[in-house]
Write an enzyme that holds these catalytic residues in place. Structure first.
Site, PDB file in Angstrom:
ATOM      1  N   HIS A   1       0.818  -1.225   0.000  1.00 40.61           N
ATOM      2  CA  HIS A   1       0.000   0.000   0.000  1.00 40.61           C
ATOM      3  C   HIS A   1       0.849   1.271   0.000  1.00 40.61           C
ATOM      4  O   HIS A   1       0.315   2.363  -0.224  1.00 40.61           O
ATOM      5  CB  HIS A   1      -0.939   0.035   1.212  1.00 40.61           C
TER       6      HIS A   1
ATOM      7  N   ASP B   1      -2.857 -10.740  -2.481  1.00 45.11           N
ATOM      8  CA  ASP B   1      -3.428 -10.219  -1.235  1.00 45.11           C
ATOM      9  C   ASP B   1      -4.889  -9.815  -1.505  1.00 45.11           C
ATOM     10  O   ASP B   1      -5.226  -9.416  -2.612  1.00 45.11           O
ATOM     11  CB  ASP B   1      -2.606  -8.998  -0.797  1.00 45.11           C
TER      12      ASP B   1
ATOM     13  N   HIS C   1      -6.385  -7.279  -0.586  1.00 41.23           N
ATOM     14  CA  HIS C   1      -6.451  -5.836  -0.862  1.00 41.23           C
ATOM     15  C   HIS C   1      -5.638  -5.511  -2.111  1.00 41.23           C
ATOM     16  O   HIS C   1      -4.603  -6.133  -2.358  1.00 41.23           O
ATOM     17  CB  HIS C   1      -5.889  -5.046   0.335  1.00 41.23           C
TER      18      HIS C   1
ATOM     19  N   ASP D   1      -4.646 -12.796   3.170  1.00 42.60           N
ATOM     20  CA  ASP D   1      -5.908 -12.366   3.780  1.00 42.60           C
ATOM     21  C   ASP D   1      -7.118 -12.619   2.880  1.00 42.60           C
ATOM     22  O   ASP D   1      -8.238 -12.241   3.236  1.00 42.60           O
ATOM     23  CB  ASP D   1      -5.840 -10.882   4.215  1.00 42.60           C
TER      24      ASP D   1
HETATM   25 ZN   LIG Z   1      -4.207  -7.209   2.634  1.00 44.08          ZN
END
Ligand SMILES: [Zn+2]
Length: 314
Positions: free
Chosen positions: A129, A166, A168, A249
């Site tokens: 991120h 991931d 995200h 995740d």
């Molecule tokens: Zn994540």
């Protein structure tokens, strides 16, 4: 040829607090899963604290970001300091963040020298991120993007790919790679979900491949998306080094994600990526840990991921 595991006890000193999902128990649960007989053949190395890391951090981040993170993290004397609502630093963070970057650089050294086929970096804080000019979403430096730039600067790698499974979207890696056609970014992720990026229409200069999934999607949708939107363009890109943003995740047990994957799915995805690497990149893979917040789901998934890497390196 072996698989190298790179980690360091300093990752336990990046203290985010008991209630934070990105907590130090994540490292302990992975350590436990990897302490069994099956993982004896791994070559284990400690993540370096390198004198030259700032040079390579500066290839993915602007100077102001490096200065800002170092000023906040280097000078937090006690307790916690929040960079944003969920990105926290403690007295142990600066060393951990630098060793997380260092692990990626070490891993690139190992696979580019041909000392190992592939490497897994068991690190925290995670990185995908972090954008060129800001920390966010538990991430300070974009470990995988820095490793990619390092492979180019130090070894002359020409086409470098990051595949990110991931749950995200890796907005930071996408932003850093956005206008560079020799850097490939492919991501499966849940949408809508933090950080909000990752739509199909976000394509950079034809080098960004997003495969958004919906909450509740499991193996079937994931495999379809991974095959058609990630593996196919990745084969066409023909990377000479493959990096993985290995977040776990998207596991069905994970409290932050709503996908329904199992450790078998991460094994399958990893195996598919080792095939691409074998065909185009002489097997070279550097995988770096990102998310994964259910301790059991995380430990089992890391074990499955590393098993597939080890299988490819024998
Ligand atoms: Zn994540």
């Amino acid at each position: 040829m072996t698989t190298v595991l790179i980690t360091h006890p300093a990752f336990l000193n990046h203290d985010t607090g008991e209630a934070h999902p990105e907590r130090l128990d994540r490292m302990r649960s992975i350590d436990k899963a990897l302490a069994v007989e099956a993982f004896k053949p791994l070559t284990r190395r400690t993540a370096s604290l390198r004198d030259d890391d700032k040079t390579y951090i500066a290839l993915a981040h602007c100077k102001e970001h490096l200065t800002e993170v170092s000023e906040v993290a280097e000078h937090v004397a006690s307790g916690h300091k929040y960079i944003d609502a969920d990105t926290v630093v403690s007295p142990g963070t600066w060393e951990a963040a630098r060793r997380a970057v260092g692990a990626g650089l070490d891993a690139v050294d190992v696979v580019m020298a041909g000392d190992a086929a592939n490497a897994f970096c068991q690190v925290r804080p995670p990185g995908h991120h972090a954008e060129s000019n800001r920390a966010m979403g538990f991430c300070l430096f974009n470990n995988v993007a820095i490793a990619a730039h390092y492979a180019r600067a130090k070894y002359g790698a020409e086409r470098i790919a990051v595949v990110d499974f991931d749950v995200h979207h890796g907005n930071g890696t996408q932003e850093i790679f956005w206008s560079d056609k020799n850097l490939f970014y492919g991501s499966t992720h849940q949408m809508p979900l933090f950080p909000g990026t990752g739509a199909l229409r976000e394509t950079g200069v034809g080098n960004i491949f997003n495969a958004p999934l919906r909450a509740g999607d499991g193996r079937e949708r994931f495999e379809e998306a991974f095959r058609s939107r990630i593996l196919l363009p990745l084969h066409n890109f023909a990377p000479d080094l493959l990096l993985i943003s290995a977040g776990f995740d998207a596991h069905h047990r994970d409290p932050l994600g709503g996908l329904e994957l199992t450790e078998e799915d991460f094994h399958w995805a990893t195996e598919s990526l080792t095939e691409v690497a074998r065909r185009h990149a002489n097997g070279r893979i550097v995988s770096m840990l990102e998310g994964g917040y259910d301790l059991t789901g995380l430990a089992n998934s890391v074990a499955a991921h590393i098993t597939a890497l080890m299988h490819a390196s024998t």
